[in-house]
Scaffold this motif. Structure first.
Motif, PDB file in Angstrom:
ATOM      1  N   PRO A  52       3.647 -10.211 -24.281  1.00  0.00           N
ATOM      2  CA  PRO A  52       2.902 -10.213 -25.544  1.00  0.00           C
ATOM      3  C   PRO A  52       1.705 -11.167 -25.546  1.00  0.00           C
ATOM      4  CG  PRO A  52       5.240 -10.257 -25.983  1.00  0.00           C
ATOM      5  CD  PRO A  52       5.078 -10.431 -24.506  1.00  0.00           C
ATOM      6  N   ASP A  53       1.775 -12.243 -24.769  1.00  0.00           N
ATOM      7  CA  ASP A  53       0.651 -13.185 -24.727  1.00  0.00           C
ATOM      8  C   ASP A  53      -0.423 -12.766 -23.719  1.00  0.00           C
ATOM      9  OD1 ASP A  53       1.719 -13.818 -22.238  1.00  0.00           O
ATOM     10  OD2 ASP A  53       2.166 -15.903 -22.738  1.00  0.00           O
ATOM     11  N   GLY A  54      -0.220 -11.614 -23.071  1.00  0.00           N
ATOM     12  CA  GLY A  54      -1.216 -11.088 -22.147  1.00  0.00           C
ATOM     13  C   GLY A  54      -1.015 -11.453 -20.688  1.00  0.00           C
ATOM     14  N   THR A  55      -0.049 -12.297 -20.393  1.00  0.00           N
ATOM     15  CA  THR A  55       0.176 -12.666 -18.991  1.00  0.00           C
ATOM     16  C   THR A  55       0.885 -11.518 -18.266  1.00  0.00           C
ATOM     17  OG1 THR A  55       2.268 -13.773 -19.523  1.00  0.00           O
ATOM     18  CG2 THR A  55       0.297 -15.151 -19.443  1.00  0.00           C
ATOM     19  N   PRO A  56       0.489 -11.284 -17.005  1.00  0.00           N
ATOM     20  CA  PRO A  56       1.130 -10.196 -16.254  1.00  0.00           C
ATOM     21  C   PRO A  56       2.563 -10.544 -15.865  1.00  0.00           C
ATOM     22  CG  PRO A  56      -0.645 -11.204 -14.964  1.00  0.00           C
ATOM     23  CD  PRO A  56      -0.591 -11.906 -16.283  1.00  0.00           C
ATOM     24  N   TRP A  57       3.405  -9.518 -15.827  1.00  0.00           N
ATOM     25  CA  TRP A  57       4.776  -9.704 -15.363  1.00  0.00           C
ATOM     26  C   TRP A  57       4.767  -9.900 -13.846  1.00  0.00           C
ATOM     27  CZ3 TRP A  57       6.820  -4.570 -17.787  1.00  0.00           C
ATOM     28  CH2 TRP A  57       6.991  -4.726 -19.163  1.00  0.00           C
ATOM     29  N   PRO A  58       5.717 -10.674 -13.327  1.00  0.00           N
ATOM     30  CA  PRO A  58       5.883 -10.716 -11.869  1.00  0.00           C
ATOM     31  C   PRO A  58       6.280  -9.313 -11.386  1.00  0.00           C
ATOM     32  CG  PRO A  58       7.154 -12.462 -12.939  1.00  0.00           C
ATOM     33  CD  PRO A  58       6.649 -11.567 -14.013  1.00  0.00           C
ATOM     34  N   VAL A  59       5.694  -8.885 -10.297  1.00  0.00           N
ATOM     35  CA  VAL A  59       5.994  -7.550  -9.763  1.00  0.00           C
ATOM     36  C   VAL A  59       7.401  -7.562  -9.181  1.00  0.00           C
ATOM     37  CG1 VAL A  59       5.299  -5.797  -8.073  1.00  0.00           C
ATOM     38  CG2 VAL A  59       3.569  -7.147  -9.261  1.00  0.00           C
ATOM     39  N   SER A  60       8.163  -6.532  -9.494  1.00  0.00           N
ATOM     40  CA  SER A  60       9.537  -6.457  -8.976  1.00  0.00           C
ATOM     41  C   SER A  60       9.516  -6.068  -7.503  1.00  0.00           C
ATOM     42  CB  SER A  60      10.350  -5.426  -9.768  1.00  0.00           C
ATOM     43  OG  SER A  60       9.890  -4.112  -9.490  1.00  0.00           O
ATOM     44  N   GLN A  61      10.600  -6.400  -6.807  1.00  0.00           N
ATOM     45  CA  GLN A  61      10.704  -6.041  -5.389  1.00  0.00           C
ATOM     46  C   GLN A  61      10.665  -4.527  -5.214  1.00  0.00           C
ATOM     47  OE1 GLN A  61      14.248  -7.952  -3.897  1.00  0.00           O
ATOM     48  NE2 GLN A  61      13.344 -10.003  -4.021  1.00  0.00           N
ATOM     49  N   ARG A  62      11.337  -3.797  -6.116  1.00  0.00           N
ATOM     50  CA  ARG A  62      11.340  -2.337  -6.036  1.00  0.00           C
ATOM     51  C   ARG A  62       9.930  -1.789  -6.198  1.00  0.00           C
ATOM     52  NH1 ARG A  62       9.919   1.510  -8.777  1.00  0.00           N
ATOM     53  NH2 ARG A  62       9.754   0.206 -10.611  1.00  0.00           N
ATOM     54  N   ALA A  63       9.194  -2.274  -7.196  1.00  0.00           N
ATOM     55  CA  ALA A  63       7.834  -1.788  -7.429  1.00  0.00           C
ATOM     56  C   ALA A  63       6.934  -2.118  -6.239  1.00  0.00           C
ATOM     57  CB  ALA A  63       7.278  -2.393  -8.706  1.00  0.00           C
ATOM     58  N   GLU A  64       7.111  -3.288  -5.677  1.00  0.00           N
ATOM     59  CA  GLU A  64       6.328  -3.702  -4.511  1.00  0.00           C
ATOM     60  C   GLU A  64       6.638  -2.805  -3.308  1.00  0.00           C
ATOM     61  OE1 GLU A  64       6.765  -7.781  -2.617  1.00  0.00           O
ATOM     62  OE2 GLU A  64       5.220  -8.101  -4.155  1.00  0.00           O
ATOM     63  N   ARG A  65       7.905  -2.538  -3.107  1.00  0.00           N
ATOM     64  CA  ARG A  65       8.367  -1.733  -1.970  1.00  0.00           C
ATOM     65  C   ARG A  65       7.921  -0.272  -2.100  1.00  0.00           C
ATOM     66  NH1 ARG A  65      13.368  -3.102  -2.578  1.00  0.00           N
ATOM     67  NH2 ARG A  65      13.943  -1.295  -3.810  1.00  0.00           N
ATOM     68  N   GLU A  66       8.032   0.283  -3.336  1.00  0.00           N
ATOM     69  CA  GLU A  66       7.756   1.705  -3.544  1.00  0.00           C
ATOM     70  C   GLU A  66       6.360   1.989  -4.081  1.00  0.00           C
ATOM     71  OE1 GLU A  66      10.852   3.152  -6.089  1.00  0.00           O
ATOM     72  OE2 GLU A  66      12.444   2.489  -4.730  1.00  0.00           O
ATOM     73  N   GLY A  67       5.634   0.936  -4.402  1.00  0.00           N
ATOM     74  CA  GLY A  67       4.299   1.141  -4.964  1.00  0.00           C
ATOM     75  C   GLY A  67       4.336   1.626  -6.408  1.00  0.00           C
TER      76      GLY A  67
END
Length: 148
Positions: A52-67
């Motif tokens: 909500p404050d506009g900061t990006p979420w840390p990318v998950s390992q799954r998202a990183e692995r699968e794009g």
């Protein structure tokens, strides 16, 4: 009285204000509209992967692995966002058991072997606050019988 003066005739203003106060206490419609707006705003955060404050979420390992994207693999959490409105409040959230760990982060998995970072999706942004104020203002104008 000498000089000049004016007379103010309330002309039923007390009754109108009393009616407006009664209607304002029945604010469930305003809270429901704010709930719809906040639900929509929360769901959009899954598209932008931001808190909500506009900061990006840390990318998950799954998202990183699968794009892919973080927290949208199955869409269950995103699809579970809803609200409950009453005359004086609105609550936005998810009833999924794992929704809390994604919001706040923490230890999870067998033996708490996995540490998930917090990825806040619930909350109110500055734009949400402005929109909620505008919704309340519109409802107050409506209650008082005017137009903006």
């Amino acid at each position: 009285m000498g000089g000049t003066s004016f007379k103010l005739d309330w002309g039923g203003m007390d009754r109108m204000l009393g009616s407006a106060v009664t209607k304002a206490r029945q604010g469930k419609a305003a809270m429901a509209e704010i709930g719809e707006m906040l639900t929509s705003s929360t769901v959009e955060r899954f598209d932008t992967s931001t808190a909500p404050d506009g900061t990006p979420w840390p990318v998950s390992q799954r998202a990183e692995r699968e794009g892919g994207k973080t927290l949208v693999d199955t869409g269950r959490l995103r699809g579970s966002i809803g609200y409950e409105a009453s005359p004086d409040q609105v609550v936005v959230g998810s009833n999924l058991v794992y929704s809390r760990i994604h919001q706040l982060g923490g230890e999870t998995g067998r033996g708490h072997a996995v540490t998930l970072p917090e990825r806040p999706y619930l909350g109110i942004s500055e734009d949400d606050i402005k929109e909620a104020r505008a919704i309340l203002a519109d409802h107050l104008v409506s209650i008082l019988g005017g137009s903006q």
